[in-house]
Every structure is written in structure tokens, then in C-alpha cells.
Design an enzyme around this catalytic site. Sequence first.
Site, PDB file in Angstrom:
ATOM      1  N   CYS A 158       0.805  -1.336   0.008  1.00 30.66           N
ATOM      2  CA  CYS A 158      -0.055  -0.117  -0.028  1.00 30.66           C
ATOM      3  C   CYS A 158       0.960   1.264   0.055  1.00 30.66           C
ATOM      4  O   CYS A 158       0.469   2.111  -0.554  1.00 30.66           O
ATOM      5  CB  CYS A 158      -0.854   0.053   1.268  1.00 30.66           C
ATOM      6  SG  CYS A 158      -1.812  -1.483   1.101  1.00 30.66           S
ATOM      7  N   THR A 159       1.872   1.085   0.605  1.00 31.49           N
ATOM      8  CA  THR A 159       2.880   2.477   0.707  1.00 31.49           C
ATOM      9  C   THR A 159       3.585   2.507  -0.710  1.00 31.49           C
ATOM     10  O   THR A 159       3.484   3.414  -1.041  1.00 31.49           O
ATOM     11  CB  THR A 159       4.068   2.252   1.675  1.00 31.49           C
ATOM     12  OG1 THR A 159       3.305   2.155   3.153  1.00 31.49           O
ATOM     13  CG2 THR A 159       5.117   3.298   1.754  1.00 31.49           C
TER      14      THR A 159
END
Length: 151
Positions: free
Chosen positions: A40-41
Site C-alpha cells: 500500500c505504501t
Amino acid sequence: MNIAPSFTLPDQTGTMHTLSQYKGKWVILYFYPKDDTPGCTKEACNFRDSLKDFTDAGVVILGVSKDSVISHKKFAEKYHLTFPLLSDESKDVIQAYGAWGIKKFMGREFEGVKRTTTLIGPSGDIKKIYENVNPVTHADQILEDIKVLQK
């Protein structure tokens, strides 16, 4: 033509966002499982790094997860994310867009947010749905598609 489901959700600052406020613009509504996790980062930073290209093309980026406004605020501050991250703790919008379902991780199955993106056209219709996206190359993939769709 499928019309995108409407929504009203708060971002990392508590500001409310509705789909209707973006009428006339292209909208990337990307759903992701959890703030500050590796994939997600990568995906969020990929969108961040391509933000100028999207803005120049008249495209708005909205991230959505079931994390809280406070969690989104910490995530956005840590990685200098300047686009809205919408909090859908009820999962109503996530479910309306088909981004909730059975996932598999390390041999076990569970329900969760699937990494999917809905590309919404200026008239509010769904132009493309991306499933099982690669967080590292996804922004470039959408940029290419938008160039074709805007012709």
C-alpha cells in the site's frame, strides 16, 4: 455505461468528499487494504510521484481504505501524500465498488479490501476497473490508459 456509485467520505483532514463534486473530471478511485503496509505504501508513493502527470491530464486521485481518518493522517504525513485518502470504516463504498471479498495470504483465506481501482470518467461513468494491480507499475498503467481514453 455504468454509473459510478455515489459516496460521501472524510479524508485524512476530516474534509468530506463526494463523487458529485468531481463531475467534469477524471477520477481514480483506488482501493487499498491498509495504511503503512509495504504494498500500500508503494502504491500510494507511486501515485504521489506521478501526481503532476495526473493533475496535468485533469485527473483526481482518491485513495480509499477502511482505516480511520487518524490512521490516514499519519500515513499521509509520513509519506508526504498530498491527495485525499478517504476513510470508509463502514465498508459501504468499498463494497459498492466490489473491492471487498475473499483474499488469500500465506495459505489462509479471509475477507478484506482487494487492491482494485475504478477509473471514472468526467460524466460519472465507470471507464475501467483494474483488479489485482501491481502497486509499483499501476500509476503508469492508468496514465497510459487515460491518454488513450481522452482522445
